[in-house]
Design a protein around this motif. Sequence first.
Motif, short mmCIF file in Angstrom:
data_model
loop_
_atom_site.label_atom_id
_atom_site.label_comp_id
_atom_site.label_asym_id
_atom_site.label_seq_id
_atom_site.Cartn_x
_atom_site.Cartn_y
_atom_site.Cartn_z
N SER A 52 0.82 -1.22 0.00
CA SER A 52 0.00 0.00 0.00
C SER A 52 0.85 1.27 0.00
CB SER A 52 -0.93 0.03 1.23
OG SER A 52 -0.16 0.20 2.41
N GLY A 53 2.13 1.17 0.40
CA GLY A 53 2.98 2.35 0.50
C GLY A 53 2.69 3.18 1.74
N LYS A 54 1.84 2.68 2.63
CA LYS A 54 1.47 3.42 3.84
C LYS A 54 2.33 2.98 5.02
CE LYS A 54 -3.19 4.31 2.34
NZ LYS A 54 -4.52 4.61 2.78
N TYR A 55 2.32 3.79 6.07
CA TYR A 55 3.11 3.51 7.27
C TYR A 55 2.23 2.97 8.38
CZ TYR A 55 7.01 5.93 5.16
OH TYR A 55 8.03 6.29 4.33
N LEU A 56 2.79 2.09 9.20
CA LEU A 56 2.11 1.59 10.38
C LEU A 56 2.15 2.66 11.46
CD1 LEU A 56 0.78 -0.91 11.70
CD2 LEU A 56 3.04 -1.50 12.57
N ALA A 57 1.02 2.92 12.08
CA ALA A 57 0.94 3.89 13.18
C ALA A 57 0.30 3.22 14.39
CB ALA A 57 0.11 5.11 12.77
N CYS A 58 0.89 3.41 15.55
CA CYS A 58 0.35 2.90 16.81
C CYS A 58 -0.16 4.10 17.60
CB CYS A 58 1.43 2.17 17.59
SG CYS A 58 0.84 1.56 19.18
N LEU A 59 -1.44 4.10 17.91
CA LEU A 59 -2.06 5.23 18.59
C LEU A 59 -1.98 5.09 20.11
CD1 LEU A 59 -5.12 5.59 16.21
CD2 LEU A 59 -2.84 6.56 15.99
N ALA A 60 -0.75 4.96 20.61
CA ALA A 60 -0.52 4.79 22.05
C ALA A 60 -0.97 6.01 22.84
CB ALA A 60 0.95 4.49 22.31
N HIS A 61 -0.95 7.20 22.21
CA HIS A 61 -1.35 8.43 22.91
C HIS A 61 -2.83 8.41 23.30
CE1 HIS A 61 -2.31 9.18 18.69
NE2 HIS A 61 -3.17 10.12 19.10
N ARG A 62 -3.62 7.51 22.71
CA ARG A 62 -5.03 7.38 23.08
C ARG A 62 -5.24 6.41 24.23
NH1 ARG A 62 -8.17 6.87 17.27
NH2 ARG A 62 -7.60 8.93 16.49
N GLY A 63 -4.17 5.75 24.65
CA GLY A 63 -4.28 4.77 25.72
C GLY A 63 -4.61 3.40 25.16
N PRO A 64 -4.42 2.36 25.96
CA PRO A 64 -4.67 1.00 25.48
C PRO A 64 -6.16 0.74 25.24
CG PRO A 64 -4.07 0.95 27.80
CD PRO A 64 -3.93 2.37 27.34
#
Length: 109
Positions: A52-64
Amino acid sequence: MKPIVVAGVDAPDPSDPAHRSAKALWSFEVLERSTGSVVHLNSNVRIRHVPSGKYLACLAHRGPIWADEATEEAWFEVMLVDDGVEDDEVLREVGPSGTYVPKHATIFR
């Protein structure tokens, strides 16, 4: 390896190359894309989903989204996002439906 049988139905043999897909292809990139470099252990990287050419993002700033206090295991929301755009002098990544994701959400160690 023989095909896996699930509830009496033949499932695809995972060792057969015909059942492999490039959808699971990821590349690890150093943060400074203008210079080529080897990715070293414990260095910051961005993880690109090659098809897809996209990057993986982890939304840790939203909490688990789920946590187990006994094992201290936590799950976080993740998504694929487009490359960054400039917004108020802060590089942000564009997520689904045009939402903005902080740049740090795409940096892994």
